[in-house]
Design an enzyme around this catalytic site. Structure first.
Site, PDB file in Angstrom:
ATOM      1  N   GLU A  20      -6.979   4.918   7.580  1.00 20.95           N
ATOM      2  CA  GLU A  20      -6.662   6.327   7.302  1.00 20.95           C
ATOM      3  C   GLU A  20      -7.810   7.008   6.569  1.00 20.95           C
ATOM      4  O   GLU A  20      -8.026   8.207   6.715  1.00 20.95           O
ATOM      5  CB  GLU A  20      -5.342   6.416   6.509  1.00 20.95           C
ATOM      6  CG  GLU A  20      -4.152   6.109   7.418  1.00 20.95           C
ATOM      7  CD  GLU A  20      -2.916   5.601   6.706  1.00 20.95           C
ATOM      8  OE1 GLU A  20      -2.803   5.726   5.479  1.00 20.95           O
ATOM      9  OE2 GLU A  20      -2.045   5.045   7.420  1.00 20.95           O
ATOM     10  N   ASN A  72       0.879  -1.175   0.000  1.00 16.13           N
ATOM     11  CA  ASN A  72       0.000   0.000   0.000  1.00 16.13           C
ATOM     12  C   ASN A  72       0.914   1.222   0.000  1.00 16.13           C
ATOM     13  O   ASN A  72       1.501   1.545   1.026  1.00 16.13           O
ATOM     14  CB  ASN A  72      -0.887  -0.031   1.255  1.00 16.13           C
ATOM     15  CG  ASN A  72      -1.692   1.240   1.416  1.00 16.13           C
ATOM     16  OD1 ASN A  72      -1.774   2.062   0.504  1.00 16.13           O
ATOM     17  ND2 ASN A  72      -2.304   1.394   2.583  1.00 16.13           N
ATOM     18  N   LYS A  75       0.130   4.257  -0.296  1.00 17.39           N
ATOM     19  CA  LYS A  75      -0.474   5.473   0.291  1.00 17.39           C
ATOM     20  C   LYS A  75      -0.168   6.673  -0.627  1.00 17.39           C
ATOM     21  O   LYS A  75      -0.168   6.507  -1.843  1.00 17.39           O
ATOM     22  CB  LYS A  75       0.027   5.660   1.726  1.00 17.39           C
ATOM     23  CG  LYS A  75      -0.186   4.392   2.561  1.00 17.39           C
ATOM     24  CD  LYS A  75       0.024   4.573   4.028  1.00 17.39           C
ATOM     25  CE  LYS A  75      -0.232   3.258   4.732  1.00 17.39           C
ATOM     26  NZ  LYS A  75      -0.120   3.347   6.182  1.00 17.39           N
ATOM     27  N   GLY A  80       2.410   2.048  10.836  1.00 15.46           N
ATOM     28  CA  GLY A  80       3.465   3.052  10.731  1.00 15.46           C
ATOM     29  C   GLY A  80       4.162   3.372  12.044  1.00 15.46           C
ATOM     30  O   GLY A  80       4.892   4.351  12.142  1.00 15.46           O
ATOM     31  N   GLU A 109      -5.830  -4.732  10.455  1.00 11.57           N
ATOM     32  CA  GLU A 109      -4.778  -3.741  10.673  1.00 11.57           C
ATOM     33  C   GLU A 109      -5.064  -2.961  11.955  1.00 11.57           C
ATOM     34  O   GLU A 109      -5.848  -1.987  11.926  1.00 11.57           O
ATOM     35  CB  GLU A 109      -4.727  -2.752   9.502  1.00 11.57           C
ATOM     36  CG  GLU A 109      -4.388  -3.391   8.180  1.00 11.57           C
ATOM     37  CD  GLU A 109      -3.726  -2.388   7.233  1.00 11.57           C
ATOM     38  OE1 GLU A 109      -2.614  -2.682   6.774  1.00 11.57           O
ATOM     39  OE2 GLU A 109      -4.300  -1.314   6.989  1.00 11.57           O
ATOM     40  N   HIS A 153      -9.569   1.429   4.462  1.00 19.01           N
ATOM     41  CA  HIS A 153      -8.332   1.616   5.239  1.00 19.01           C
ATOM     42  C   HIS A 153      -8.608   2.585   6.388  1.00 19.01           C
ATOM     43  O   HIS A 153      -9.358   3.555   6.221  1.00 19.01           O
ATOM     44  CB  HIS A 153      -7.221   2.149   4.332  1.00 19.01           C
ATOM     45  CG  HIS A 153      -5.885   2.085   5.000  1.00 19.01           C
ATOM     46  ND1 HIS A 153      -5.500   3.005   5.948  1.00 19.01           N
ATOM     47  CD2 HIS A 153      -4.875   1.196   4.901  1.00 19.01           C
ATOM     48  CE1 HIS A 153      -4.289   2.670   6.393  1.00 19.01           C
ATOM     49  NE2 HIS A 153      -3.892   1.576   5.770  1.00 19.01           N
ATOM     50  N   SER A 198       3.021  -2.319  10.372  1.00 20.01           N
ATOM     51  CA  SER A 198       4.446  -2.460  10.683  1.00 20.01           C
ATOM     52  C   SER A 198       5.034  -3.817  10.317  1.00 20.01           C
ATOM     53  O   SER A 198       5.931  -4.327  11.001  1.00 20.01           O
ATOM     54  CB  SER A 198       4.703  -2.145  12.163  1.00 20.01           C
ATOM     55  OG  SER A 198       4.399  -0.790  12.437  1.00 20.01           O
TER      56      SER A 198
HETATM   57  P1  PGA Z   1       2.681   0.133   7.594  1.00 17.07           P
HETATM   58  O1  PGA Z   1       1.226   0.417   6.967  1.00 17.07           O
HETATM   59  O2  PGA Z   1       3.162  -1.166   7.025  1.00 17.07           O
HETATM   60  O3  PGA Z   1       3.502   1.315   7.160  1.00 17.07           O
HETATM   61  O4  PGA Z   1       2.491   0.060   9.092  1.00 17.07           O
HETATM   62  C1  PGA Z   1       0.311  -0.626   6.746  1.00 17.07           C
HETATM   63  C2  PGA Z   1      -0.963  -0.084   6.164  1.00 17.07           C
HETATM   64  O5  PGA Z   1      -1.421   0.989   6.586  1.00 17.07           O
HETATM   65  O6  PGA Z   1      -1.551  -0.693   5.252  1.00 17.07           O
END
Ligand code: PGA
Length: 247
Positions: free
Chosen positions: A95, A10, A12, A170, A164, A93, A209
């Site tokens: 976010e 992803n 982003k 992150g 998630e 997601h 992560s």
């Molecule tokens: P990350 O993000 O691997 O940077 O923690 C995962 C995600 O949001 O899909």
């Protein structure tokens, strides 16, 4: 029988033309892992160029609008994603649930819209740190899932669910293996309850992560059928060891 693993990146809001060489490098290297499905979900504006650069490799979107078309300024429909060369999309997601205030019913509509045109879907769910600390993670994720799942599965496109935990995205923090196992088993049971035998075939990805250093352990947990990877998917050097851990 374990399901074939899916490792999806992803990106982003990362990725310019100059990063297409990383898309190409990842697609090339992924060919060495024929037992693993690998995909990259890139910014909408990069989808067409990425898909043209790596024919046959799975390029996806990160969101889709639930309506077929219409007065939705700035949004992208399922047919537009497909037309640009995408074969999958992420929906729900955290976010987007947070910053764009997407509700479970929006996410359900998005999943249904994408599946109906033949796009594979990665539907995200996950709890906040407060909910985890209150001991309510499993119940809260199952409620979210129940309200976000499409009413029916598609004949021509596959649904995957990504667990998630918001506090793991992150941050470098991840749940314990027992916590991941507990959540994935609960999600599997919910999918069986909703879709009977077809629920056994829905891949359940872990996201938050994931890195080369923890991927082998995470992918070894029961009912972890792959990963959704953010930061560590931006370069072939970081991403390919994660794909290798699933191979
Ligand atoms: P990350 O993000 O691997 O940077 O923690 C995962 C995600 O949001 O899909």
């Amino acid at each position: 029988m374990p399901l074939r693993k899916l490792i999806a990146g992803n990106w982003k809001m990362h990725g310019l033309s100059s990063d297409l060489e990383q898309v190409a490098a990842i697609a090339r290297a992924a060919a060495d892992y024929p037992g693993v499905d690998v995909a990259l979900c890139v910014p909408a504006i990069l989808i067409e160029r990425a898909a043209r650069a790596v024919p046959g490799f799975a390029i996806g979107g990160q969101d889709v609008h639930q309506a077929e078309k219409g007065a939705h300024t700035g949004c992208t429909s399922a047919l537009m994603l497909l037309d640009a060369g995408a074969s999958l999309t992420i929906v729900g997601h955290s976010e987007r649930r947070d910053a764009q205030r997407e509700s479970d019913s929006d996410v359900k509509g998005k999943a249904e819209a994408a599946l109906s045109v033949g796009l594979n879907v990665i539907l995200c769910v996950g709890e906040s740190l407060e909910v985890r600390q209150a001991g309510a993670a499993v119940g809260s994720v199952l409620d979210q899932l129940e309200a976000s799942l499409p009413s029916t599965l598609a004949a021509t496109a596959a649904l995957a669910v990504a667990y998630e935990p918001i506090w793991a995205i992150g941050t470098g923090k991840i749940p314990t293996s027992d916590e991941i196992a507990e959540m994935h088993a609960a999600i599997r049971q919910k999918l069986r309850d909703r879709f009977a035998a077809a629920g056994e075939k829905i891949r359940i990805l872990y996201g938050g992560s994931v890195k080369a250093s923890n991927a082998t352990e995470i992918f070894g947990i029961a009912d972890v059928d792959g990963g959704l990877v953010g930061g560590a998917s931006l370069t072939a050097a970081d991403f390919m060891p994660i794909v290798a851990a699933a191979g």
